[in-house]
Design a protein around this motif. Structure first.
Motif, PDB file in Angstrom:
ATOM      1  N   ILE A 116       0.845  -1.205   0.000  1.00 47.35           N
ATOM      2  CA  ILE A 116       0.000   0.000   0.000  1.00 47.35           C
ATOM      3  C   ILE A 116       0.877   1.250   0.000  1.00 47.35           C
ATOM      4  CG2 ILE A 116      -1.691   1.325   1.327  1.00 47.35           C
ATOM      5  CD1 ILE A 116      -2.835  -1.343   2.306  1.00 47.35           C
ATOM      6  N   THR A 117       1.949   1.233   0.788  1.00 48.21           N
ATOM      7  CA  THR A 117       2.857   2.393   0.786  1.00 48.21           C
ATOM      8  C   THR A 117       3.480   2.592  -0.593  1.00 48.21           C
ATOM      9  OG1 THR A 117       4.850   1.165   1.456  1.00 48.21           O
ATOM     10  CG2 THR A 117       3.415   1.964   3.213  1.00 48.21           C
ATOM     11  N   LEU A 118       3.753   1.500  -1.302  1.00 45.00           N
ATOM     12  CA  LEU A 118       4.300   1.618  -2.659  1.00 45.00           C
ATOM     13  C   LEU A 118       3.287   2.276  -3.589  1.00 45.00           C
ATOM     14  CD1 LEU A 118       6.461   1.056  -4.801  1.00 45.00           C
ATOM     15  CD2 LEU A 118       5.475  -1.236  -5.075  1.00 45.00           C
ATOM     16  N   ILE A 119       2.025   1.850  -3.510  1.00 47.28           N
ATOM     17  CA  ILE A 119       0.982   2.439  -4.346  1.00 47.28           C
ATOM     18  C   ILE A 119       0.854   3.936  -4.064  1.00 47.28           C
ATOM     19  CG2 ILE A 119      -1.474   2.426  -4.893  1.00 47.28           C
ATOM     20  CD1 ILE A 119       0.053   0.010  -5.956  1.00 47.28           C
ATOM     21  N   LEU A 120       0.845   4.301  -2.788  1.00 48.19           N
ATOM     22  CA  LEU A 120       0.729   5.714  -2.423  1.00 48.19           C
ATOM     23  C   LEU A 120       1.944   6.504  -2.889  1.00 48.19           C
ATOM     24  CD1 LEU A 120      -0.686   5.338   1.211  1.00 48.19           C
ATOM     25  CD2 LEU A 120      -1.953   5.942  -0.870  1.00 48.19           C
ATOM     26  N   SER A 121       3.130   5.909  -2.781  1.00 47.32           N
ATOM     27  CA  SER A 121       4.354   6.585  -3.224  1.00 47.32           C
ATOM     28  C   SER A 121       4.340   6.811  -4.729  1.00 47.32           C
ATOM     29  CB  SER A 121       5.586   5.754  -2.831  1.00 47.32           C
ATOM     30  OG  SER A 121       5.672   5.594  -1.443  1.00 47.32           O
ATOM     31  N   ILE A 122       3.888   5.814  -5.468  1.00 51.41           N
ATOM     32  CA  ILE A 122       3.794   5.958  -6.927  1.00 51.41           C
ATOM     33  C   ILE A 122       2.803   7.066  -7.276  1.00 51.41           C
ATOM     34  CG2 ILE A 122       3.042   4.823  -9.046  1.00 51.41           C
ATOM     35  CD1 ILE A 122       4.122   2.202  -7.897  1.00 51.41           C
ATOM     36  N   ALA A 123       1.671   7.111  -6.568  1.00 48.86           N
ATOM     37  CA  ALA A 123       0.671   8.156  -6.818  1.00 48.86           C
ATOM     38  C   ALA A 123       1.258   9.538  -6.574  1.00 48.86           C
ATOM     39  CB  ALA A 123      -0.558   7.925  -5.925  1.00 48.86           C
ATOM     40  N   MET A 124       2.018   9.691  -5.482  1.00 52.56           N
ATOM     41  CA  MET A 124       2.653  10.977  -5.198  1.00 52.56           C
ATOM     42  C   MET A 124       3.698  11.323  -6.258  1.00 52.56           C
ATOM     43  SD  MET A 124       3.107  10.629  -1.056  1.00 52.56           S
ATOM     44  CE  MET A 124       3.980  12.172  -0.867  1.00 52.56           C
ATOM     45  N   PHE A 125       4.461  10.331  -6.697  1.00 51.13           N
ATOM     46  CA  PHE A 125       5.505  10.559  -7.700  1.00 51.13           C
ATOM     47  C   PHE A 125       4.889  10.991  -9.029  1.00 51.13           C
ATOM     48  CE2 PHE A 125       8.449   8.932 -11.002  1.00 51.13           C
ATOM     49  CZ  PHE A 125       9.582   9.652 -10.654  1.00 51.13           C
ATOM     50  N   VAL A 126       3.827  10.321  -9.449  1.00 42.71           N
ATOM     51  CA  VAL A 126       3.161  10.679 -10.701  1.00 42.71           C
ATOM     52  C   VAL A 126       2.575  12.091 -10.605  1.00 42.71           C
ATOM     53  CG1 VAL A 126       1.216  10.129 -12.215  1.00 42.71           C
ATOM     54  CG2 VAL A 126       2.680   8.297 -11.353  1.00 42.71           C
ATOM     55  N   ALA A 127       1.958  12.400  -9.461  1.00 45.70           N
ATOM     56  CA  ALA A 127       1.402  13.748  -9.271  1.00 45.70           C
ATOM     57  C   ALA A 127       2.501  14.797  -9.324  1.00 45.70           C
ATOM     58  CB  ALA A 127       0.660  13.816  -7.935  1.00 45.70           C
ATOM     59  N   MET A 128       3.667  14.484  -8.781  1.00 45.39           N
ATOM     60  CA  MET A 128       4.800  15.411  -8.812  1.00 45.39           C
ATOM     61  C   MET A 128       5.248  15.661 -10.247  1.00 45.39           C
ATOM     62  SD  MET A 128       8.656  14.814  -7.351  1.00 45.39           S
ATOM     63  CE  MET A 128       8.988  13.700  -8.727  1.00 45.39           C
ATOM     64  N   LEU A 129       5.347  14.596 -11.050  1.00 47.29           N
ATOM     65  CA  LEU A 129       5.787  14.751 -12.435  1.00 47.29           C
ATOM     66  C   LEU A 129       4.761  15.512 -13.270  1.00 47.29           C
ATOM     67  CD1 LEU A 129       7.402  11.288 -13.290  1.00 47.29           C
ATOM     68  CD2 LEU A 129       8.540  13.427 -12.690  1.00 47.29           C
ATOM     69  N   LEU A 130       3.484  15.245 -13.032  1.00 46.86           N
ATOM     70  CA  LEU A 130       2.446  15.931 -13.792  1.00 46.86           C
ATOM     71  C   LEU A 130       2.411  17.421 -13.456  1.00 46.86           C
ATOM     72  CD1 LEU A 130      -0.464  13.312 -13.620  1.00 46.86           C
ATOM     73  CD2 LEU A 130       1.034  13.823 -15.558  1.00 46.86           C
ATOM     74  N   ASP A 131       2.624  17.743 -12.195  1.00 51.92           N
ATOM     75  CA  ASP A 131       2.644  19.147 -11.782  1.00 51.92           C
ATOM     76  C   ASP A 131       3.957  19.815 -12.182  1.00 51.92           C
ATOM     77  OD1 ASP A 131       1.636  21.462 -10.427  1.00 51.92           O
ATOM     78  OD2 ASP A 131       3.007  21.008  -8.798  1.00 51.92           O
ATOM     79  N   TYR A 132       5.053  19.085 -12.061  1.00 52.13           N
ATOM     80  CA  TYR A 132       6.404  19.523 -12.440  1.00 52.13           C
ATOM     81  C   TYR A 132       6.721  20.922 -11.909  1.00 52.13           C
ATOM     82  CZ  TYR A 132      10.728  19.240 -15.050  1.00 52.13           C
ATOM     83  OH  TYR A 132      12.059  19.158 -15.385  1.00 52.13           O
ATOM     84  N   ASN A 133       6.658  21.041 -10.599  1.00 50.97           N
ATOM     85  CA  ASN A 133       6.913  22.325  -9.947  1.00 50.97           C
ATOM     86  C   ASN A 133       8.163  22.204  -9.085  1.00 50.97           C
ATOM     87  OD1 ASN A 133       6.842  24.777  -8.635  1.00 50.97           O
ATOM     88  ND2 ASN A 133       5.112  24.240  -7.312  1.00 50.97           N
ATOM     89  N   PRO A 134       9.303  22.730  -9.538  1.00 49.31           N
ATOM     90  CA  PRO A 134      10.541  22.610  -8.757  1.00 49.31           C
ATOM     91  C   PRO A 134      10.447  23.242  -7.376  1.00 49.31           C
ATOM     92  CG  PRO A 134      11.014  23.295 -11.008  1.00 49.31           C
ATOM     93  CD  PRO A 134       9.528  23.377 -10.841  1.00 49.31           C
ATOM     94  N   ALA A 135       9.546  24.207  -7.205  1.00 50.72           N
ATOM     95  CA  ALA A 135       9.418  24.897  -5.915  1.00 50.72           C
ATOM     96  C   ALA A 135       8.401  24.241  -4.995  1.00 50.72           C
ATOM     97  CB  ALA A 135       9.034  26.356  -6.147  1.00 50.72           C
ATOM     98  N   PHE A 136       7.874  23.075  -5.392  1.00 54.78           N
ATOM     99  CA  PHE A 136       6.846  22.416  -4.573  1.00 54.78           C
ATOM    100  C   PHE A 136       7.384  22.082  -3.185  1.00 54.78           C
ATOM    101  CE2 PHE A 136       5.393  18.241  -3.028  1.00 54.78           C
ATOM    102  CZ  PHE A 136       4.093  18.583  -2.694  1.00 54.78           C
TER     103      PHE A 136
END
Length: 684
Positions: free
Chosen positions: A45-65
């Motif tokens: 479950i932690t892997l699924i959540l981590s992947i979701a966060m990683f994908v959201a980070m790439l889609l947003d692509y905000n270096p200042a996040f």
């Protein structure tokens, strides 16, 4: 809304492994299959959540996040401690790395530890370890990080010593724990120096305090070096490198989890987090420690025959690369290499575990309990017997050797370009790229030496070869996955960057760390300098990798060169490398034994002198004084003064009792006698 999701997901990622630990440690043995599904389910479950966060980070692509959440843990007016979480791009990437490798470790362990006497406890400790590591990753302050830092130390002690009935495993666990405590003392001193000057443990407050001059100069350098000492212990940097190879006594999946992506990576992660407060002097110390460790550990790996020891010293060397990158200012390259190294090194450890598992099975079939299943001199010819293991390990070996089109080439080339650029700006530090390129050549040699000795050539034990077989799918699955992730394409896909600008998407995501404090080595534009040095560094890197691989081919595959003859020619140098430069022996002779001798002397002084003559002598003196004062009190004061007064009063009472009879004639007689006596006296 998205901000809350990141924080909430992070909380789930942090506490799910802890919940699995609690369930396993108290109820694991009573659950079906000893509860392994609880741990695997929680970490998945932690892997699924981590992947979701990683994908959201790439889609947003905000270096200042960046998102933070904190609360006051302790408030005493002038002194308060805040605990909290920091979620930024570095955090998200690191959470994914930890979750991925931890998930692979859990799955791999299902078969590797099947039938183990402490099966449920093993999975419980895996959960505790993952929780502790995630605590380090998510911390937004030094105190939270330090607490999780120590929990990682405890977890590693428990996992390394899982088979504590073996003296070697028990000793290795103690060695790892105590060696890390040495570095942690420096870590704590650094924390206290920072807090004394700034009054806060929170990273944001610390960076702001440094930028406004609340702490500077020698004090800031000492604080940075103190914090780095903690990283030296966790990341097994010279001279605190001695614990990591011994830690191979733990189960092989633990080696993959702990020594490829989590515990040892924690030190690198710390240096990246504190990079803005490291002064140029501190960074120079960091660079030389990392560079020397990279070369030094690689020279030990070339002579080791235990397959896990080779990988252990390889890990020490690769961590040295990352520390070198931080010290020379290209911390983004260090983090990039941390990511790629997690994939190919964990894969190599799983591959070694697959080989060892098969060797155990074959030796068990032959009722051979004397042969070492980890000694590569007992292997050879496994390529056709274990094809999945072989090809997966080959991909990861190509990656760690720095061969183009594989992930290690991208990240290692970025580090070497950074060190070369630094030397071009500071020619007096020419040794730093020498350390880096030298270690790269040796790495390519010893890794292919390991592959050729294990999988190629004639079987060294022909009687075992028929019993050697591929591992179950629970073990080969992680091998295929991580082998695939060791290919370069995954690291240039997000924005389809060409290899000539490798890692630029990654660099832009994690670059803002240096934007906080513009005072250290970033002032000379390290990234730009590394870009200019890239082509030269890439050419040299490919050249040294080809040289190392070619030498391994000639010596261990084609047998054109004799390893034995060359070892004899090397003389004492070969012996030093084989015996790890006698560091353990010298530490024992010049550090451990003198310390134990001093402890014995102090104990003798404490027991024989202090206790017997001072403490016991004081007791005897007090006892004598009490007897003297008791005698004086009883025979003098009590018998003479107190009791004497009573006896006199009693005597007088009895005397006066005879005088005071109550008869009138007696009183008249006494008066008459008194008058007569007075008259007689007056007559004189």
């Amino acid at each position: 809304m998205m901000e809350n999701i990141f924080i909430n997901y992070s909380l789930f990622i942090l506490f799910l492994p802890l919940a699995a630990f609690v369930i396993q440690i108290f109820f694991g043995k009573r659950l079906p299959r000893q509860g392994d599904w609880v741990s695997v389910g929680a970490i998945f479950i932690t892997l699924i959540l981590s992947i979701a966060m990683f994908v959201a980070m790439l889609l947003d692509y905000n270096p200042a996040f960046k998102q933070e959440a904190s609360f006051t843990w302790l408030d005493m007016g002038a002194f308060s401690i805040q605990l909290g979480f920091l979620v930024d791009n570095i955090t998200v990437i690191m959470l994914l790395v930890v979750a991925l490798i931890s998930t692979c470790t859990h799955v791999f362990s299902l078969k590797y530890l099947e039938g183990d006497i402490r099966y449920s406890r093993y999975f419980a400790y895996l959960g505790l370890f993952t929780f502790s590591m995630n605590g380090i990753v998510l911390a937004n302050n030094l105190i939270s990080m330090y607490m999780s830092w120590e929990l990682v130390g405890v977890s590693s002690y428990l996992l390394i010593g899982h088979w504590f009935e073996k003296d070697s495993a028990a000793n290795a666990a103690k060695k790892a724990f105590l060696t890390n405590r040495v570095g942690d003392i420096g870590f704590f001193i650094g924390i206290m120096l920072i807090y004394t000057a700034i009054g806060s443990f929170v990273f944001g407050d610390i960076f702001e305090g440094v930028s406004t001059g609340m702490i500077s100069g020698t004090t800031l350098t000492l604080a940075g070096v103190g914090l780095f000492l903690g990283a030296m212990g966790k990341s097994s940097q010279f001279p605190l490198h001695i614990w990591l190879p011994d830690a191979m006594e733990g189960p092989t999946p633990v080696s993959a989890l702990m020594h490829a992506a989590t515990m040892v990576a924690a030190g690198v992660y710390l240096t990246i987090r504190i990079f803005p407060l490291l002064t140029p002097d501190a960074l120079l110390i960091v660079a030389y420690v990392g560079g020397f460790t990279a070369l030094f550990a690689s020279t030990i790996a070339i002579t080791q025959n235990d397959i896990k020891k080779v990988l252990a010293y390889s890990t020490v060397s690769q961590l040295g690369y990352m520390i070198l990158a931080v010290g020379t200012g290209v911390y983004t390259a260090a983090f990039f290499h941390l990511l790629t190294h997690a994939m190919f090194k964990a894969n190599l450890f799983y591959g070694s575990g697959s080989v060892i598992h098969s060797m155990h099975h074959a030796l068990h079939e032959k009722h051979d309990h004397e042969t070492d299943p980890q000694d590569m001199r007992n292997m050879g010819g496994f390529k056709d017997k274990m094809p999945i293991t072989y090809w997966s390990m080959l991909v990861s070996t190509l990656a760690i050797a720095g061969v183009p089109l594989f992930s290690g080439f991208l990240s290692k080339d970025a580090i070497l370009a950074g060190s070369l650029s630094f030397a071009q700006h500071h020619p007096e530090h020419f040794l730093l790229p020498v350390f880096g390129f030298g270690a790269a050549a040796i790495t390519a040699f010893y890794m292919f030496r390991m592959m050729f000795m294990t999988f190629h050539g004639k079987p060294q034990m022909p009687e075992l070869i028929d019993d050697i077989h591929e591992s179950p799918k629970e073990m080969t699955g992680p091998l295929v996955l991580l082998g695939t992730l060791s290919v370069a394409i995954w690291y240039i896909l997000p924005h389809f960057n060409p290899i000539s600008t490798h890692g630029s998407w990654f660099t832009s995501l994690v670059q803002p760390v240096t934007a906080v404090v513009p005072g250290n080595l970033t002032a000379h534009s390290i990234e730009e300098g590394a870009h200019h040095a890239h082509n030269l560094a890439m050419g040299i890197s490919i050249g040294v990798a080809a040289f190392g691989i070619g030498l391994a081919v000639l010596m261990y595959l084609k047998k054109v060169l004799s390893a034995e003859i060359w070892g004899n020619h090397a003389g004492f140098v070969y012996d030093w490398s084989l015996n790890k430069y006698y560091f353990d022996e010298n530490y024992d002779k010049y550090l451990y034994q003198p310390t134990l001798c001093l402890a014995n002397k102090v104990a003798w002084i404490d027991w024989e002198l202090y206790d017997k003559y001072f403490i016991n002598g004081f007791g005897r003196l007090t006892n004598w004084a009490s007897r003297v004062t008791g005698k004086f009190d009883f025979d003098g004061i009590d018998q003479i003064l107190v009791d004497g007064t009573g006896r006199i009063a009693n005597l007088l009472g009895r005397t006066f009792k005879t005088v005071q009879t109550g008869k009138l004639q007696n009183y008249v007689l006494y008066v008459t006698a008194g008058v007569i006596i007075i008259m007689v006296i007056q007559s004189f």
